[in-house]
Design a protein around this motif. Structure first.
Motif, short mmCIF file in Angstrom:
data_model
loop_
_atom_site.label_atom_id
_atom_site.label_comp_id
_atom_site.label_asym_id
_atom_site.label_seq_id
_atom_site.Cartn_x
_atom_site.Cartn_y
_atom_site.Cartn_z
N VAL A 198 0.82 -1.21 0.00
CA VAL A 198 0.00 0.00 0.00
C VAL A 198 0.86 1.26 0.00
O VAL A 198 0.42 2.32 -0.45
N LYS A 199 2.09 1.14 0.47
CA LYS A 199 3.03 2.27 0.39
C LYS A 199 3.64 2.40 -1.00
O LYS A 199 3.88 3.51 -1.48
N ASP A 200 3.90 1.26 -1.66
CA ASP A 200 4.56 1.29 -2.97
C ASP A 200 3.60 1.63 -4.10
O ASP A 200 4.01 2.21 -5.11
N LEU A 201 2.33 1.24 -3.95
CA LEU A 201 1.34 1.55 -4.98
C LEU A 201 0.84 2.98 -4.78
O LEU A 201 0.41 3.34 -3.68
N PRO A 202 0.88 3.81 -5.81
CA PRO A 202 0.58 5.24 -5.65
C PRO A 202 -0.86 5.55 -5.26
O PRO A 202 -1.13 6.58 -4.67
N ASN A 203 -1.79 4.64 -5.59
CA ASN A 203 -3.21 4.96 -5.44
C ASN A 203 -3.93 3.78 -4.79
O ASN A 203 -4.79 3.14 -5.39
N ALA A 204 -3.53 3.48 -3.53
CA ALA A 204 -4.02 2.26 -2.89
C ALA A 204 -4.44 2.50 -1.45
O ALA A 204 -3.97 3.43 -0.79
N LYS A 205 -5.35 1.64 -0.98
CA LYS A 205 -5.72 1.65 0.44
C LYS A 205 -5.83 0.20 0.93
O LYS A 205 -6.10 -0.71 0.14
N LEU A 206 -5.61 0.01 2.22
CA LEU A 206 -5.57 -1.32 2.82
C LEU A 206 -6.64 -1.44 3.89
O LEU A 206 -6.79 -0.56 4.74
N ILE A 207 -7.39 -2.55 3.83
CA ILE A 207 -8.39 -2.87 4.84
C ILE A 207 -8.05 -4.25 5.40
O ILE A 207 -7.77 -5.18 4.64
N THR A 208 -8.05 -4.38 6.72
CA THR A 208 -7.72 -5.67 7.34
C THR A 208 -8.88 -6.14 8.22
O THR A 208 -9.67 -5.33 8.72
N TYR A 209 -8.94 -7.46 8.39
CA TYR A 209 -9.97 -8.06 9.23
C TYR A 209 -9.33 -8.95 10.29
O TYR A 209 -8.47 -9.77 9.98
N LYS A 210 -9.77 -8.76 11.53
CA LYS A 210 -9.29 -9.58 12.62
C LYS A 210 -9.90 -10.98 12.50
O LYS A 210 -10.97 -11.16 11.91
N GLU A 211 -9.22 -11.95 13.07
CA GLU A 211 -9.69 -13.34 13.11
C GLU A 211 -10.05 -13.84 11.71
O GLU A 211 -11.08 -14.47 11.48
N ALA A 212 -9.16 -13.53 10.75
CA ALA A 212 -9.30 -14.02 9.38
C ALA A 212 -7.90 -14.35 8.87
O ALA A 212 -6.94 -13.66 9.17
N GLY A 213 -7.82 -15.43 8.08
CA GLY A 213 -6.54 -15.87 7.57
C GLY A 213 -6.36 -15.56 6.10
O GLY A 213 -6.88 -14.56 5.58
N HIS A 214 -5.62 -16.44 5.41
CA HIS A 214 -5.24 -16.19 4.02
C HIS A 214 -6.42 -16.34 3.06
O HIS A 214 -6.55 -15.58 2.11
N LEU A 215 -7.30 -17.30 3.32
CA LEU A 215 -8.42 -17.54 2.41
C LEU A 215 -9.59 -16.64 2.81
O LEU A 215 -10.64 -17.08 3.28
N ILE A 216 -9.40 -15.36 2.60
CA ILE A 216 -10.32 -14.33 3.07
C ILE A 216 -11.69 -14.45 2.39
O ILE A 216 -12.72 -14.10 2.97
N THR A 217 -11.73 -14.99 1.17
CA THR A 217 -13.01 -15.15 0.46
C THR A 217 -13.90 -16.20 1.10
O THR A 217 -15.12 -16.17 0.93
N GLU A 218 -13.31 -17.15 1.83
CA GLU A 218 -14.09 -18.16 2.55
C GLU A 218 -14.53 -17.63 3.91
O GLU A 218 -15.62 -17.93 4.38
#
Length: 272
Positions: free
Chosen positions: A238-258
């Motif tokens: 998110v720092k390297d991409l000029p036009n990006a934002k980051l959202i995180t979720y607690k108690e979630a792992g790699h397979l976020i779509t599940e």
């Protein structure tokens, strides 16, 4: 949503048979790209949700899922990106929002870098990042006859259930169907030949300098308990991409779509 009809078919793009699932309804197009050792099944919970507001296309990349494990395909990010554009052309899609999970995030980033005019926005779900190219010794080793056996043992060393435990925070989500979907390609000998070609052909992930040239708006979504691609990778991206934002979720792992399908859908809808 339960009544959404998802078409499942195999198409030929770049002389490779590509399995795809799609809902083409005249709405803004969104293209889904899975990650390493995965398939369109990654998105099985979000496709019906997305289809309420988007035309949706998801593919199995060459070498994965139900797509052809083609000897002729060059298993590099550049080739994967070109194939994504080829699939867009097949379906008459001029410009789409790309959603990439894990390794699929790198594929999406490569598409945006190579053909920015084809990409509306980027959604990167626990995207891989900053991985170097395989070292020369490993690449040379792939030419030895025993390497197929090594690849088989490496992929199967933990078993599918244990691998799923590694990508999910909530282990109660693991079902027999999920195990079956992830296990099926592992029984195909050509699958391991494709993995070997991926080791040989894959470039390193895009560098900070390369990422800084991608001006496409990007939404990064991460599980804070991701043990495959830690959230720190997202914080760097998110720092390297000029036009990006980051959202995180607690108690979630790699397979976020599940684990967070409704939240992923809602974030994509508000972003796009």
């Amino acid at each position: 949503m339960s009544g959404t009809k998802i078409t499942k078919e195999t198409i030929v793009v770049s002389n490779v048979e590509i399995y795809c699932e799609h809902v083409l309804n005249g709405k803004p197009p969104i293209f889904l790209i899975h990650g390493f050792l995965s398939s369109t099944y990654t998105f099985n919970k979000v496709i019906p949700l997305l289809a309420e507001n988007f035309s949706v296309v998801a593919i199995d990349l060459p070498g994965f899922g139900r797509s052809e494990k083609a000897d002729s395909f060059h298993y590099s990010f550049t080739s994967f990106a070109q194939l994504v554009v080829g699939c867009m052309e097949y379906f008459g899609i001029e410009k789409a929002t790309l959603v990439g999970h894990s390794m699929g995030g790198q594929v999406a980033l490569n598409v945006a870098r190579m053909t920015p005019e084809r990409v509306n926005k980027l959604v990167l779900l626990c995207s891989s990042g900053y991985m170097k190219r395989a070292n020369k010794l490993l690449v040379y080793s792939t030419y030895f006859p025993f390497f197929n056996l090594f690849a088989y043992r490496y992929v199967n060393r933990k078993g599918v259930r244990e691998t799923l435990k590694n990508v999910l925070y909530d282990h109660s989500l693991i079902t027999d169907e999920m195990i079956s979907e992830f296990k099926r390609p592992l029984s195909e000998k050509p699958f391991y030949k494709s993995l070997i070609r991926l080791v040989r052909h894959r470039e390193g992930d895009l560098s900070s300098a390369e990422l800084s040239s991608i001006n496409t708006p990007a939404l990064l979504i991460w599980g804070e308990e991701d043990r495959v691609v830690p959230v720190n990778v997202g914080r760097k991206l998110v720092k390297d991409l000029p036009n990006a934002k980051l959202i995180t979720y607690k108690e979630a792992g790699h397979l976020i779509t599940e684990e967070r399908p409704q939240e992923v859908y809602s974030q994509i809808l508000s972003f796009v």
